[in-house]
Every structure is written in C-alpha cells, then in structure tokens.
Design a protein around this motif. Sequence first.
Motif, PDB file in Angstrom:
ATOM      1  N   TYR A 258      19.770  33.501 -61.029  1.00  0.00           N
ATOM      2  CA  TYR A 258      21.166  33.107 -60.915  1.00  0.00           C
ATOM      3  C   TYR A 258      21.734  33.509 -59.557  1.00  0.00           C
ATOM      4  N   GLN A 259      21.371  34.690 -59.070  1.00  0.00           N
ATOM      5  CA  GLN A 259      21.863  35.148 -57.764  1.00  0.00           C
ATOM      6  C   GLN A 259      21.383  34.221 -56.651  1.00  0.00           C
ATOM      7  N   GLY A 260      20.086  33.845 -56.706  1.00  0.00           N
ATOM      8  CA  GLY A 260      19.580  32.929 -55.685  1.00  0.00           C
ATOM      9  C   GLY A 260      20.207  31.560 -55.782  1.00  0.00           C
ATOM     10  N   PHE A 261      20.420  31.078 -56.982  1.00  0.00           N
ATOM     11  CA  PHE A 261      21.060  29.781 -57.180  1.00  0.00           C
ATOM     12  C   PHE A 261      22.499  29.804 -56.664  1.00  0.00           C
ATOM     13  N   LYS A 262      23.201  30.912 -56.881  1.00  0.00           N
ATOM     14  CA  LYS A 262      24.583  31.020 -56.419  1.00  0.00           C
ATOM     15  C   LYS A 262      24.656  31.001 -54.893  1.00  0.00           C
ATOM     16  N   GLU A 263      23.767  31.774 -54.254  1.00  0.00           N
ATOM     17  CA  GLU A 263      23.763  31.771 -52.783  1.00  0.00           C
ATOM     18  C   GLU A 263      23.386  30.398 -52.243  1.00  0.00           C
ATOM     19  N   LEU A 264      22.455  29.710 -52.932  1.00  0.00           N
ATOM     20  CA  LEU A 264      22.057  28.379 -52.481  1.00  0.00           C
ATOM     21  C   LEU A 264      23.229  27.413 -52.535  1.00  0.00           C
ATOM     22  N   LEU A 265      23.998  27.451 -53.590  1.00  0.00           N
ATOM     23  CA  LEU A 265      25.117  26.522 -53.724  1.00  0.00           C
ATOM     24  C   LEU A 265      26.282  26.881 -52.806  1.00  0.00           C
ATOM     25  N   LEU A 266      26.653  28.149 -52.850  1.00  0.00           N
ATOM     26  CA  LEU A 266      27.866  28.536 -52.137  1.00  0.00           C
ATOM     27  C   LEU A 266      27.684  28.551 -50.635  1.00  0.00           C
ATOM     28  N   ASP A 267      26.475  28.749 -50.165  1.00  0.00           N
ATOM     29  CA  ASP A 267      26.243  28.824 -48.721  1.00  0.00           C
ATOM     30  C   ASP A 267      25.620  27.546 -48.185  1.00  0.00           C
ATOM     31  N   TYR A 268      24.433  27.220 -48.659  1.00  0.00           N
ATOM     32  CA  TYR A 268      23.678  26.121 -48.058  1.00  0.00           C
ATOM     33  C   TYR A 268      24.285  24.763 -48.392  1.00  0.00           C
ATOM     34  N   VAL A 269      24.554  24.527 -49.666  1.00  0.00           N
ATOM     35  CA  VAL A 269      25.090  23.229 -50.064  1.00  0.00           C
ATOM     36  C   VAL A 269      26.491  23.028 -49.509  1.00  0.00           C
ATOM     37  N   GLU A 270      27.248  24.075 -49.485  1.00  0.00           N
ATOM     38  CA  GLU A 270      28.597  23.954 -48.930  1.00  0.00           C
ATOM     39  C   GLU A 270      28.556  23.580 -47.456  1.00  0.00           C
ATOM     40  N   ALA A 271      27.607  24.167 -46.721  1.00  0.00           N
ATOM     41  CA  ALA A 271      27.488  23.817 -45.300  1.00  0.00           C
ATOM     42  C   ALA A 271      27.082  22.356 -45.125  1.00  0.00           C
ATOM     43  N   ILE A 272      26.193  21.867 -45.982  1.00  0.00           N
ATOM     44  CA  ILE A 272      25.763  20.475 -45.879  1.00  0.00           C
ATOM     45  C   ILE A 272      26.924  19.528 -46.161  1.00  0.00           C
ATOM     46  N   THR A 273      27.616  19.757 -47.268  1.00  0.00           N
ATOM     47  CA  THR A 273      28.708  18.849 -47.634  1.00  0.00           C
ATOM     48  C   THR A 273      29.847  18.884 -46.614  1.00  0.00           C
ATOM     49  N   GLU A 274      30.139  20.054 -46.064  1.00  0.00           N
ATOM     50  CA  GLU A 274      31.192  20.128 -45.060  1.00  0.00           C
ATOM     51  C   GLU A 274      30.812  19.361 -43.807  1.00  0.00           C
ATOM     52  N   ASP A 275      29.549  19.500 -43.378  1.00  0.00           N
ATOM     53  CA  ASP A 275      29.123  18.789 -42.171  1.00  0.00           C
ATOM     54  C   ASP A 275      29.120  17.278 -42.397  1.00  0.00           C
ATOM     55  N   VAL A 276      28.649  16.852 -43.585  1.00  0.00           N
ATOM     56  CA  VAL A 276      28.647  15.421 -43.874  1.00  0.00           C
ATOM     57  C   VAL A 276      30.074  14.888 -43.973  1.00  0.00           C
ATOM     58  N   ALA A 277      30.945  15.632 -44.642  1.00  0.00           N
ATOM     59  CA  ALA A 277      32.336  15.194 -44.761  1.00  0.00           C
ATOM     60  C   ALA A 277      33.032  15.139 -43.405  1.00  0.00           C
TER      61      ALA A 277
ATOM     62  N   ASP B  92      29.842   9.765 -51.079  1.00  0.00           N
ATOM     63  CA  ASP B  92      30.550  10.030 -52.334  1.00  0.00           C
ATOM     64  C   ASP B  92      29.598  10.590 -53.404  1.00  0.00           C
ATOM     65  N   GLN B  93      28.413  10.014 -53.492  1.00  0.00           N
ATOM     66  CA  GLN B  93      27.439  10.523 -54.460  1.00  0.00           C
ATOM     67  C   GLN B  93      27.025  11.951 -54.128  1.00  0.00           C
ATOM     68  N   LEU B  94      26.923  12.261 -52.851  1.00  0.00           N
ATOM     69  CA  LEU B  94      26.587  13.628 -52.439  1.00  0.00           C
ATOM     70  C   LEU B  94      27.678  14.601 -52.864  1.00  0.00           C
ATOM     71  N   ARG B  95      28.929  14.186 -52.731  1.00  0.00           N
ATOM     72  CA  ARG B  95      30.041  15.040 -53.136  1.00  0.00           C
ATOM     73  C   ARG B  95      30.051  15.238 -54.663  1.00  0.00           C
ATOM     74  N   ASP B  96      29.790  14.179 -55.430  1.00  0.00           N
ATOM     75  CA  ASP B  96      29.759  14.297 -56.885  1.00  0.00           C
ATOM     76  C   ASP B  96      28.606  15.182 -57.348  1.00  0.00           C
ATOM     77  N   ALA B  97      27.451  15.055 -56.699  1.00  0.00           N
ATOM     78  CA  ALA B  97      26.305  15.898 -57.073  1.00  0.00           C
ATOM     79  C   ALA B  97      26.590  17.363 -56.803  1.00  0.00           C
ATOM     80  N   THR B  98      27.294  17.661 -55.744  1.00  0.00           N
ATOM     81  CA  THR B  98      27.641  19.052 -55.450  1.00  0.00           C
ATOM     82  C   THR B  98      28.597  19.614 -56.492  1.00  0.00           C
ATOM     83  N   LEU B  99      29.571  18.803 -56.938  1.00  0.00           N
ATOM     84  CA  LEU B  99      30.489  19.264 -57.972  1.00  0.00           C
ATOM     85  C   LEU B  99      29.753  19.530 -59.292  1.00  0.00           C
ATOM     86  N   ARG B 100      28.792  18.662 -59.640  1.00  0.00           N
ATOM     87  CA  ARG B 100      28.019  18.899 -60.865  1.00  0.00           C
ATOM     88  C   ARG B 100      27.200  20.183 -60.759  1.00  0.00           C
ATOM     89  N   ALA B 101      26.681  20.458 -59.572  1.00  0.00           N
ATOM     90  CA  ALA B 101      25.932  21.695 -59.393  1.00  0.00           C
ATOM     91  C   ALA B 101      26.828  22.916 -59.543  1.00  0.00           C
TER      92      ALA B 101
END
Length: 551
Positions: free
Chosen positions: A213-232, A307-316
């Motif tokens: 869970y700790q690794g999954f949290k860091e993956l979402l909050l750090d890595y995925v957030e950086a990807i979605t922000e750059d794409v947006a 848009d699909q990338l943003r929805d997938a991030t919210l589901r995660a």
Amino acid sequence: MEPPASGAARDAVRRDQAAQNALSEARRRLDAYSYLSAPERLEHLAIMRVFCGTLLADLAVPDVLAKLRGAGGPAAGLDADALTVRLEQLVKWGNLLRSSHTVKASSISEYQRSRARYQLSKLGERIQRDADGVLAEADAAREVSNELLALVERGLRELAELVTAPGGIEPQDGLERVSTLFVQFTEFADSIRDFYAYLGQVLARYDLDSAEYQGFKELLLDYVEAITEDVAFRAPRISAALEKLWPHVPGLLARLDAHAHGLTGLSPQGDGRLETRVQRSRGRELADWEGLRGWFSDTDGQGSQVDQLRDATLRALHSLLANAKRMLRSATGEMSRRKDLLRLARWFEEAAPQDAHDIAVAAFGLYGARHLGIPPATDEVVPAYTSWWTGPVVEVPVALRERGSRAQRGRTSAVEDHSTQKRRLREAARERAAARAAASDELRSASGRFAEVRLTSAALGLLLELLATALGNAQLRRRAGTDGKGATEFDLDQAHSEDAELGIRLTVRRTAGARCVLHSVDGDLLLDDLELDVGRISSDAADGDTEVSVS
C-alpha cells in the motif's frame, strides 16, 4: 447491356468473396501464433530465436542444430530428424519459409544435409519479437517517457511555423521533422499505455498489505500526478499547434511523397494495383495525423486520450482510498491473504483428487450437504431420502452455531492409553488357545475309551463343536432295502469335520442300534445310532495315523 439485377448479384458475390478472403487471411495470420501454445513451444521459441538473430540468412538443418546446441536450453537435445519436424511445422504455420537459394555441394551426403534450407518470414519475425518482449518485460512497470511530450510540442510548433512561412518547408527538412515527431509521439503513447496497463493490474487487487500500500500510494501521489500534470499542461499547446498546422497537412504529405517515394515507387501490375502491399512510415499518411490529433483533442465526440488518462487517474485514486479505508477498519492493520491463498493453490495443484477434497474441507469447511460433522442420536436411523424439513433436529454445538468454528475450546485432552487393555486381550486370547489345545489333546488321548473316562467341560465343548460341523457337512444316502416295517433307512456320507490349527479330525458314521455315551463333568451325552471316529490330522497324506472307532 446486362440487367440491373444481374449487376447487383455480381456485386453481392464479389462482396462475399472479399469477406471470405479477408477471413481466410486473418485465419492464416492467426495460425502463426500456434507455435506459442503448442506442447513443444519452448523448442519452437529457441528455433525462432536462432532465425531472428540473423538478417536475410537461410539456414539448413545442420546450421540450426549447431546454433541450438551452442546456445543450450530445451532445444539443445534435438536430433536432426526431430528438428526437421519442428522446422516443417513452423513452415506450415507461416513462421518460416523454404529458401529458394541454390545449394552448392561437393558430395551427395552434403547435398542431402543442406538441400532443405529455411528463412524467416516477416510475420514470424514480428510475432517472435513481440513474444520476446512479453516474456522479458510483461510484469514490469514501464517508465513513462514524459520528456518526449515536450519534444512533441516543440516539434509541432516549429513545423507549423515552417509550413506556414512563405515558400513552405524544404521537403528533406520536413521529412526529417515529421519522422522524428512521430517516433517521439509513438514512444510516449506506448509508454503511457504500458504503464496504465500495469496500474490496472494493481488496481484489481484489494488485498494490499502495508508495504504494498505504501508503494502504491507513492506511485500514485508522486509519479502519476507528475504525468497527469505535465499532460494537462502541454495538451492545450499541442492542440493549438495542430489546429494551426491541420489545413496544411494534406499539402505537406503530398510534397513529402513527391520528394521521397520510398516503397510506393514499386511498379504496378496491369490492373493498376501495387505488386506488394506497403506499410508506410509513421506520419506519411493522413490517418497517422488524425490519430495524433485525436490523442490530444476530442474530434469524434467520444473524448480524447487525455480525458481517458484523467479518468483512469481518478479511478486509481478511488482504489487507493478504498484500500486505505479497509486497512483502517482492520484491527491488526494487516488483512492481506494473498500469500496464504497462493500457498493453498499450490497445495491443490500438487494434491491427489482425494487429498484435494480433504484440503478443501479443512480450508473452507465445505462439507457435504448431509455430513455436517454432527452425529445424530444413536437410537435414530434416518433414511437418506428423508427431507430436512421433516427430519429430526440435531443439536448443534454453540461454537459452530454462533462462531462457525469446529475447533474444540479449552485444553486438548491427552490420548488415552490402551496398552493395558491390549495386554489383557492378548493374554485372554493365549489362554483360550491353550485351553482348546489341551481339550484337543484330551480328546485324542481318550479316543477308544470314551466310556471309561470323564471329559472336562472344554473337551466336551470342542467335541460338540466338531460334531455340529460334521452333521452340517453330512449328506444323506438312501440305504438299499427297508427295515422290514416298510420304512426307508438312510446313511451319512462325508459326515466329518476337522480343525487344522488343533490338528484334530472327527468322522461320524450312522450305524443302526449303536449307542455312544460320553461322560463329562457337566453330565452324560447319549448318541443313538451314531459312531464317532477321532483322529489326528497329519501334513503328510501317507503319515499312517489311524482313526480310532468309538461306539
């Protein structure tokens, strides 16, 4: 001029033929995947890797055999005949082709070894390359090439400025920029697709422990957030550059095709179609530009890939919150049973059928419908066809009724020691055997003088036991003549019994007027019209032991 109906029928026939040809072609291409699921798939993979390691080379059976033995692995033990069978099967599936090169040999044996040569087909090379990629990196989390998005934005902006400038862009410069742009975009899109496929695999699990869970949290909050922000951040700029460039794309493609024909310059056949189908480079067709535009902008009303990338991030993120709530509700903080379930699955796989049933019962408590582990009362016999509704009620223990547990509460009782009872039973058995042996000896010693001795209770009981068995084995035989009064008389045939363990034999004969009296401590026994012969059983048929007649 042909009737309109005839022309429509011909068009329908042509469409059906085209559909059948398309299905046949699809079936042929799918057959090329058969070697990945065949029983000898590991050997097929090793053979295909030998051919993929060379370019425009045709190999004979000895060449492939030498490379396989040098590489080792599951195909190293193949002989020439088995390898030939594997190669011919790959040719049948379409992964390999028979080479048309001329064979030069200095002897007949060399010609026989080298005449069958094979080379790699384009479809076989593509499938093997994909298979190796899946085997090497299927479960790995692929990093997103986020820096390529900035290069795509800059490339589109510069290309739009050059195309819209007076005089347009130089064809060679435009060709290089378009090829570079689409290579960067394709790599970025593939990395996004692979990473979110891995993310979906993790999202499907709801049994994460604290470390996962700790690794999954860091993956979402750090890595995925950086990807979605750059794409947006860059998606609107890329869309603006594409909108500026879009009216000039058809002219740009025509100018590039006029400058570099590539494989499209192959001579056409008489019907006007190309002799060979050509797969153009990325960016050389309008469909490639439409795909690039649809990735960043909603062009068909179904949403863009952004848009699909943003929805997938919210589901995660929702899945992350669900796991957090589950772990907070847990009393111990650890609720993952993944390792236990994997161990249980391995036990099921290795167990015999009967053992698998026992494991299922022990793991899940899934007993049979009528076997709840609670025996009914000893004086109640319930037939199997009795319904639960009308059958007698069985008292269920409190632990099973309230907690669903069959385990006994409290201290486990010690195993009862039955050694004393076993010793007593063995002694009693020895005493009974000794008493019967003594009775047998008494009967043999008293043979011929039963009227003079008094038998013990054990000897008389053994004699009566032998007598009952002898009379049960006897067969009645009608005697010739009558007794003078008109009555028919009978004799006893095969009226005998024996005890091999005691070595004693009793024969009973019927004699009219005979009287046999047996005296014992329990009383006297009178046998009318019977004679008893008691003797010893010998292991040798010619032993010579005689039977003593007693009357």
